[in-house]
Write an enzyme that holds these catalytic residues in place. Structure first.
Site, mmCIF file in Angstrom:
data_model
loop_
_atom_site.group_PDB
_atom_site.id
_atom_site.type_symbol
_atom_site.label_atom_id
_atom_site.label_comp_id
_atom_site.label_asym_id
_atom_site.label_seq_id
_atom_site.Cartn_x
_atom_site.Cartn_y
_atom_site.Cartn_z
ATOM 1 N N ASP A 64 32.147 71.272 53.309
ATOM 2 C CA ASP A 64 32.674 70.809 52.023
ATOM 3 C C ASP A 64 33.079 69.336 52.090
ATOM 4 O OD1 ASP A 64 32.310 73.103 50.592
ATOM 5 O OD2 ASP A 64 34.307 73.905 50.988
ATOM 6 N N ARG A 107 43.057 70.342 52.237
ATOM 7 C CA ARG A 107 41.767 70.867 51.775
ATOM 8 C C ARG A 107 41.431 70.457 50.344
ATOM 9 N NH1 ARG A 107 39.445 74.366 55.196
ATOM 10 N NH2 ARG A 107 40.737 75.473 56.698
ATOM 11 N N THR A 126 34.419 71.360 62.729
ATOM 12 C CA THR A 126 34.914 72.688 62.379
ATOM 13 C C THR A 126 34.763 73.616 63.571
ATOM 14 O OG1 THR A 126 34.745 74.684 61.042
ATOM 15 C CG2 THR A 126 32.749 73.404 61.134
ATOM 16 N N ASP A 155 34.391 76.591 63.419
ATOM 17 C CA ASP A 155 33.460 77.668 63.062
ATOM 18 C C ASP A 155 32.031 77.409 63.576
ATOM 19 O OD1 ASP A 155 35.676 78.484 61.753
ATOM 20 O OD2 ASP A 155 34.814 78.526 59.751
ATOM 21 N N GLY A 215 40.559 72.500 58.181
ATOM 22 C CA GLY A 215 41.324 73.025 59.321
ATOM 23 C C GLY A 215 41.232 72.107 60.528
HETATM 24 P P1 FBP Z 1 37.294 74.262 58.484
HETATM 25 O O1 FBP Z 1 35.969 74.780 58.051
HETATM 26 O O2 FBP Z 1 37.999 73.469 57.465
HETATM 27 O O3 FBP Z 1 37.189 73.539 59.785
HETATM 28 O O4 FBP Z 1 38.272 75.501 58.770
HETATM 29 C C1 FBP Z 1 37.849 76.586 59.487
HETATM 30 C C2 FBP Z 1 38.924 77.631 59.631
HETATM 31 O O5 FBP Z 1 39.561 77.500 60.866
HETATM 32 C C3 FBP Z 1 38.303 79.018 59.430
HETATM 33 O O6 FBP Z 1 37.814 79.530 60.613
HETATM 34 C C4 FBP Z 1 39.430 79.796 58.826
HETATM 35 O O7 FBP Z 1 38.933 80.803 57.980
HETATM 36 C C5 FBP Z 1 40.138 78.786 58.017
HETATM 37 O O8 FBP Z 1 39.925 77.554 58.636
HETATM 38 C C6 FBP Z 1 41.619 79.029 57.874
HETATM 39 O O9 FBP Z 1 42.146 78.031 57.079
HETATM 40 P P2 FBP Z 1 43.659 77.778 56.730
HETATM 41 O O10 FBP Z 1 44.116 76.660 57.630
HETATM 42 O O11 FBP Z 1 43.628 77.315 55.333
HETATM 43 O O12 FBP Z 1 44.427 79.025 56.977
#
Ligand code: FBP
Length: 605
Positions: free
Chosen positions: A196, A165, A223, A225, A104
């Site tokens: 990851d 991803r 991230t 998160d 993300g």
């Molecule tokens: P990363 O760990 O890849 O940085 O992504 C975090 C995140 O933003 C999470 O908080 C969320 O659950 C997820 O990505 C959503 O991902 P997507 O872009 O696949 O909807």
């Protein structure tokens, strides 16, 4: 005159359409702090050297790590490196380094590119890999020029390169990466990603070394998160500060609106697939009446009903104080931390995988339910039947690419609202069950019971996530990412591989480290299979940040003490603010003033 003025505005609007808003133009010119060790005597940016520290990361499973990463372990033996200023950096030229974004988006990615470009200088080349790991496999590269970096500096998003991803796992994928490295004569690959992606970096580093290819592989912790963090060596990943400040502004506005309109409870789900760090930070910034923290809920073994009871109790007590509004924060990953929900999802994944075709062919949701229920344990079937129909439908029909329930898409905030509504109406219909002096009952006078019976619950639900991932980086993220780029580039020039760039001591000018990736890896059970991955950093209920939250949350529940942090300041009095959880957990004296070196205006012309 009037006509002329309007024409001027029109021209400006047209000229600034697309990428260049007046704000972005102003942002590009903002200075960025640079740690002293990256500066030469005449103030130019230069690479740093690295020396071994006496810190050795403790592998969770040493034997397994030795088996899987023999070459990396022989090379770095889990020893943390620290950067030192180079008295006379060697004049390195002709190096070819490629960089990709993975997972993300998070604010500051473009400044990583700026840092890399600055440290590699004019004599080496930086390549961008399009669309993340998929682009690395395909060999989709282009050279990043100085003028393009000048365009994107201090801007948010990952749009300059794109991201994806894809996990590099199969033998064939590793061979394709090798092919890209050899064909493009790469001396380094920089992988900007979360747990990851950095795990991928560790495996690629080991693989290339096994193949006898000299190419550094370096990870950069990204991230929103905040779970790609390593204690005091890496307090946080980039993107967390910007995302939480965006969410805090919005939550602050909602709290202010709730107190103004005096009729709504706003249920806000906040992103963070697993860790509740975002929720904890936003709670400390905004002081809502309730913030659920998944890690605490798992630790206390709380059921869905326990959580609902807790929220209803707070709503009731607030009503007795004349408050009929508030903000309730719900972390995205909550359901996976509620033991009974976790069990249900596990059982469902199993049934959905085993009877995929049978379930697909059943025409209605009702038919599917009738097929699935008897194949679940009695407890899970009962729980599933108690869920609102839309949630049940989502659990059965929405699957990810591996056929599993899409946990992050579950509308937890709506699930809670439904259950709370039901509970409040029960409480109004059967007050004797809930009020009294017995265990778990609410002690209330007859008048108070009458007041509670008057509760009319109006709710609004929100999900804040994507709004914060690609915002313009805060002053902290802008500096942090530029420095991570300088660090990663220096590691490649120093011929290091299998490390993650890290920075700590945000209050003391910054300390630059390189963390051996293999030392961060642990084995985790994922979808029933043991996998080697970098361990996620979750909220610790013994941490100072959680303790402060715990000490204050009762007051926030009983009174209307919200605070509204307002919009991000990119310059001005609060622009140098750090995340509160980082400042508390790292024991900094002040969270309003980060210090990552002397400010410099960057130009790449
Ligand atoms: P990363 O760990 O890849 O940085 O992504 C975090 C995140 O933003 C999470 O908080 C969320 O659950 C997820 O990505 C959503 O991902 P997507 O872009 O696949 O909807």
């Amino acid at each position: 005159m009037e006509g002329k003025g309007a024409a001027g505005v029109k021209t400006k609007v047209v000229q600034t359409a697309g990428k260049h808003s007046p704000f972005e133009d102003a942002s590009r010119g903002l200075p960025i702090p640079v740690c002293r060790i990256f500066l030469s005597d005449d103030g130019k940016i230069q690479p740093v050297d690295f020396k071994e520290t006496d810190v050795k990361l403790e592998c969770r499973d040493y034997t397994r790590t030795m088996q899987v990463f023999p070459r990396t372990m022989a090379r770095n033996n889990c020893i943390v490196l620290e950067a030192v200023r180079s008295a006379s950096p060697p004049d390195i030229e002709g190096k070819r380094v490629a960089v990709l974004f993975s997972g993300g988006p998070a604010a500051g990615g473009h400044n990583v590119l700026a840092g890399l470009k600055a440290v590699l200088g004019k004599k080496n080349s930086l390549f961008g890999i399009r669309k993340g790991p998929k682009g690395l496999i395909k060999g989709d590269l282009f050279e990043i020029t100085e003028s393009s970096v000048q365009e994107i500096i201090n801007t948010g998003g990952f749009d300059f390169l794109g991201t994806d991803r894809t996990k590099i796992k199969s033998r064939e994928q590793f061979e394709q990466v090798r092919e890209t490295v050899v064909r493009n004569k790469l001396d380094g690959i920089i992988i900007v990603g979360g747990d990851d992606s950095n795990t991928n970096a560790a495996f690629i580093a080991e693989y290339l070394e096994t193949e006898g290819i000299e190419c550094s592989v370096i990870g950069i912790p990204k991230t929103i998160d905040g779970d790609m963090a390593v204690g005091s060596y890496l307090p946080i990943s980039f993107g967390f500060d910007t995302a939480t400040k965006v969410y805090s502004e919005l939550v602050g506005n909602l709290a202010q609106d709730a107190a103004s309109a005096v009729k709504y409870y706003h249920f806000v789900k906040l992103m963070g697939r697993t860790a509740s760090k975002i929720t904890l930070e936003v709670a400390l910034q905004t002081k809502p009446c309730i913030a659920l923290i998944s890690e605490e809920i798992a630790e206390k073994n709380m059921s869905l009903d326990d959580i609902v009871d807790h929220i209803v109790k707070v709503i009731t007590l607030r009503r007795l104080k004349g408050i009929n509004h508030g903000v309730i924060l719900v972390p995205e990953g909550l359901v996976e931390f509620i033991p009974e929900m976790r069990r249900l999802i596990k059982e469902l994944n199993h049934v959905l995988a085993e009877y995929e075709a049978d379930i697909r062919d059943l025409p209605t949701l009702k038919n599917k339910q009738e097929f699935i229920y008897p194949r679940l344990s009695a407890q899970s079937a009962q729980l599933m039947a108690s869920l609102p129909e839309e949630i049940e439908e989502m659990l059965i029909l929405d699957r990810d690419e591996h056929g599993n329930v899409k946990v992050s898409q579950i509308e937890t905030e709506k699930l809670l609202i439904e259950k709370i509504r039901y509970k409040v109406s029960e409480l109004k219909r059967h007050p004797h069950k809930y009020f009294g002096k017995g265990e778990g009952q609410i002690d209330a006078t007859p008048e108070e019971i009458e007041t509670i019976k008057g509760i009319s619950l109006s709710t609004q639900s929100h999900f804040l996530g994507y709004e914060g991932r690609s915002a313009k980086p805060t002053a902290f993220d802008a500096a942090f990412t530029f420095l991570l780029g300088l660090t990663a580039g220096s590691l490649v020039l120093a011929g290091k591989t299998g490390y993650m760039a890290a920075i700590t001591d945000f209050d003391k000018g910054g300390r630059i480290l390189a963390l051996p990736l293999a030392g961060l890896i642990t084995s985790e059970l994922r979808k029933g299979k043991e996998e080697l991955v970098i361990e996620k950093s979750l909220v610790e209920t013994t941490s100072p940040s959680f303790k402060i939250f715990e000490e204050n949350r009762e007051r926030w529940a009983e009174e209307d003490l919200f605070s509204n942090p307002g919009p991000i300041q990119h310059w001005g009095p609060t622009s140098r603010q750090l995340p509160i959880i980082v400042s508390l957990d790292q024991g900094y004296d002040d969270f309003l003033h980060f210090d990552l070196g002397e400010e410099r205006k960057l130009t790449f012309d």
